[in-house]
Enzyme design. Structure first.
Site, short mmCIF file in Angstrom:
data_model
loop_
_atom_site.label_atom_id
_atom_site.label_comp_id
_atom_site.label_asym_id
_atom_site.label_seq_id
_atom_site.Cartn_x
_atom_site.Cartn_y
_atom_site.Cartn_z
N HIS A 65 0.80 -1.32 -0.05
CA HIS A 65 -0.18 0.04 -0.06
C HIS A 65 0.95 1.22 0.24
O HIS A 65 0.35 2.24 -0.39
CB HIS A 65 -0.99 -0.03 1.47
CG HIS A 65 -1.61 -1.18 1.55
ND1 HIS A 65 -2.77 -1.77 0.76
CD2 HIS A 65 -1.50 -2.08 2.63
CE1 HIS A 65 -3.06 -2.86 1.20
NE2 HIS A 65 -2.51 -3.31 2.32
N HIS A 95 5.97 6.58 6.19
CA HIS A 95 5.52 6.13 4.98
C HIS A 95 5.00 7.16 4.15
O HIS A 95 4.73 8.48 4.79
CB HIS A 95 4.42 5.17 5.04
CG HIS A 95 3.33 5.39 5.79
ND1 HIS A 95 3.10 5.52 7.01
CD2 HIS A 95 2.17 6.16 5.15
CE1 HIS A 95 2.02 5.95 7.43
NE2 HIS A 95 1.35 6.31 6.37
N HIS A 97 2.08 8.88 0.97
CA HIS A 97 0.86 8.84 0.06
C HIS A 97 1.19 9.81 -1.22
O HIS A 97 1.88 10.59 -0.85
CB HIS A 97 -0.34 9.23 0.68
CG HIS A 97 -0.70 8.19 2.09
ND1 HIS A 97 -1.44 7.24 2.17
CD2 HIS A 97 0.01 8.43 3.34
CE1 HIS A 97 -1.52 6.70 3.11
NE2 HIS A 97 -0.57 7.49 4.09
N GLU A 107 -3.21 13.24 1.26
CA GLU A 107 -4.14 13.04 1.89
C GLU A 107 -5.14 14.11 2.26
O GLU A 107 -6.02 14.45 1.98
CB GLU A 107 -4.08 11.86 3.05
CG GLU A 107 -3.32 10.91 2.33
CD GLU A 107 -3.61 9.19 3.13
OE1 GLU A 107 -3.35 9.44 4.40
OE2 GLU A 107 -4.58 8.35 2.64
N HIS A 120 4.09 10.65 6.19
CA HIS A 120 3.42 10.35 7.54
C HIS A 120 4.30 9.65 8.44
O HIS A 120 4.94 8.77 8.12
CB HIS A 120 2.18 9.54 7.37
CG HIS A 120 1.13 10.19 6.75
ND1 HIS A 120 -0.03 9.51 6.16
CD2 HIS A 120 0.94 11.45 6.64
CE1 HIS A 120 -0.90 10.49 5.77
NE2 HIS A 120 -0.54 11.58 5.95
N THR A 179 -5.44 6.62 8.15
CA THR A 179 -6.32 7.14 6.85
C THR A 179 -6.21 5.79 5.90
O THR A 179 -6.51 5.73 4.89
CB THR A 179 -5.29 7.84 6.14
OG1 THR A 179 -4.22 7.47 5.88
CG2 THR A 179 -5.37 9.14 6.92
N1 K5W Z 1 -1.68 6.61 6.95
S1 K5W Z 1 -1.81 6.87 8.48
O1 K5W Z 1 -0.47 7.54 9.02
O2 K5W Z 1 -2.95 7.18 9.20
C1 K5W Z 1 -1.36 5.24 9.06
C2 K5W Z 1 -1.39 3.98 8.16
C3 K5W Z 1 -1.11 2.83 8.86
C4 K5W Z 1 -0.63 2.73 10.37
C5 K5W Z 1 -0.68 3.64 11.01
F1 K5W Z 1 -0.11 3.56 12.12
C6 K5W Z 1 -1.07 4.97 10.35
F2 K5W Z 1 -0.99 6.12 11.21
ZN ZN Z 2 -0.32 7.59 5.88
#
Ligand code: K5W
Ligand code: ZN
Length: 241
Positions: A65, A95, A97, A107, A120, A179
């Site tokens: 992902h 990571h 997006h 996002e 993030h 998210t």
């Molecule tokens: N996109 S996100 O930062 O909200 C997120 C996604 C997967 C695991 C997480 F712990 C996370 F924080």
């Molecule tokens: Zn994220």
């Protein structure tokens, strides 16, 4: 959607996540559209304190992902504190997006404007909770630092999160969720106002990432891995001074 497989495609994308993850229609979902002049300046919000000095990254992986860089979170070497946070939160992973082109891919949006990508940095409250897993389902369990990336000609030096920070730490903050599924409503979001510049080359690299489609094992392009903004449902967005 076979089993709890989810993705960003037509059949398994954000508009169908509610089928396996009903909290998708909850009252503190993320991301949101941030409208700066509707955010309330809060004098109680102290400065954000970010210490990634001796952080030790463990690995980088493509989890199907996103591309994720994991960190050693066995102690408080890499923590974020201050701002809206009552405790220090430990860096667990970061990571990205991103979109296929232009200003689509972040996002969070700002007055409807998107950015090419969003970084993030995921942290967890190791003071109140014993494990990341436990924290990830608690209302004050996680703190995610969101940083917009916009395309320009400058480079950024590798993935050490310390040098991924913009010059200003002014931020917006609100209570939200993961998210991506399982969409737990456990995140204190801190979104920096100032984007960082990455080169088109770096953005191109993100867009080049491939992931395998489980069913027919055919290579598919992983892009547009962003969830659109969700209803605010009466939440306040606060702004740092
Ligand atoms: N996109 S996100 O930062 O909200 C997120 C996604 C997967 C695991 C997480 F712990 C996370 F924080
Ligand atoms: Zn994220």
């Amino acid at each position: 959607m076979t089993g709890h497989h989810w993705g960003y495609g037509k059949e398994d994308g954000p508009s169908s996540w509610y089928k396996n993850y009903p909290v998708a229609e909850g009252n503190r979902q993320s991301p949101i559209d941030i409208v700066p002049n509707e955010a309330s300046r809060d004098r109680d919000l102290g400065p954000l304190m970010i210490n990634y000095d001796h952080c030790t990254s463990i690995n980088i992986s493509n989890n199907g992902h996103s591309v994720v860089v994991e960190f050693n979170d066995s102690d408080d070497r890499s923590v974020i504190k201050g701002g809206p946070l009552d405790n220090p939160y430990r860096l667990k992973q970061f990571h990205f997006h991103w979109g296929g082109k232009g200003h689509e891919g972040s996002e969070h949006t700002v007055s409807g404007k998107g950015f090419a990508s969003e970084l993030h940095l995921v942290h967890w409250n190791a003071v109140k909770y014993k494990t990341y897993g436990e924290a990830s389902t608690a209302p004050d369990g996680l703190a995610v630092l969101g940083i917009f990336l916009e395309g320009s000609i400058t480079d950024f030096k590798g993935f050490n999160p310390k040098c991924l920070l913009p010059s200003s730490l002014h931020f917006w903050t609100y209570l939200g969720s993961l998210t991506t599924p399982p969409l737990h409503e456990s995140v204190i979001w801190i979104v920096l106002k100032e984007p960082i510049e990455v080169s088109e080359k770096q953005l191109g690299m993100l867009r080049m990432l491939l992931f395998t489609e489980e069913e027919d094992n055919q290579k598919m392009r992983m892009e547009n891995n962003f969830r659109p903004p969700q209803p605010l449902k009466g939440r306040r967005v606060r702004s740092s001074n």
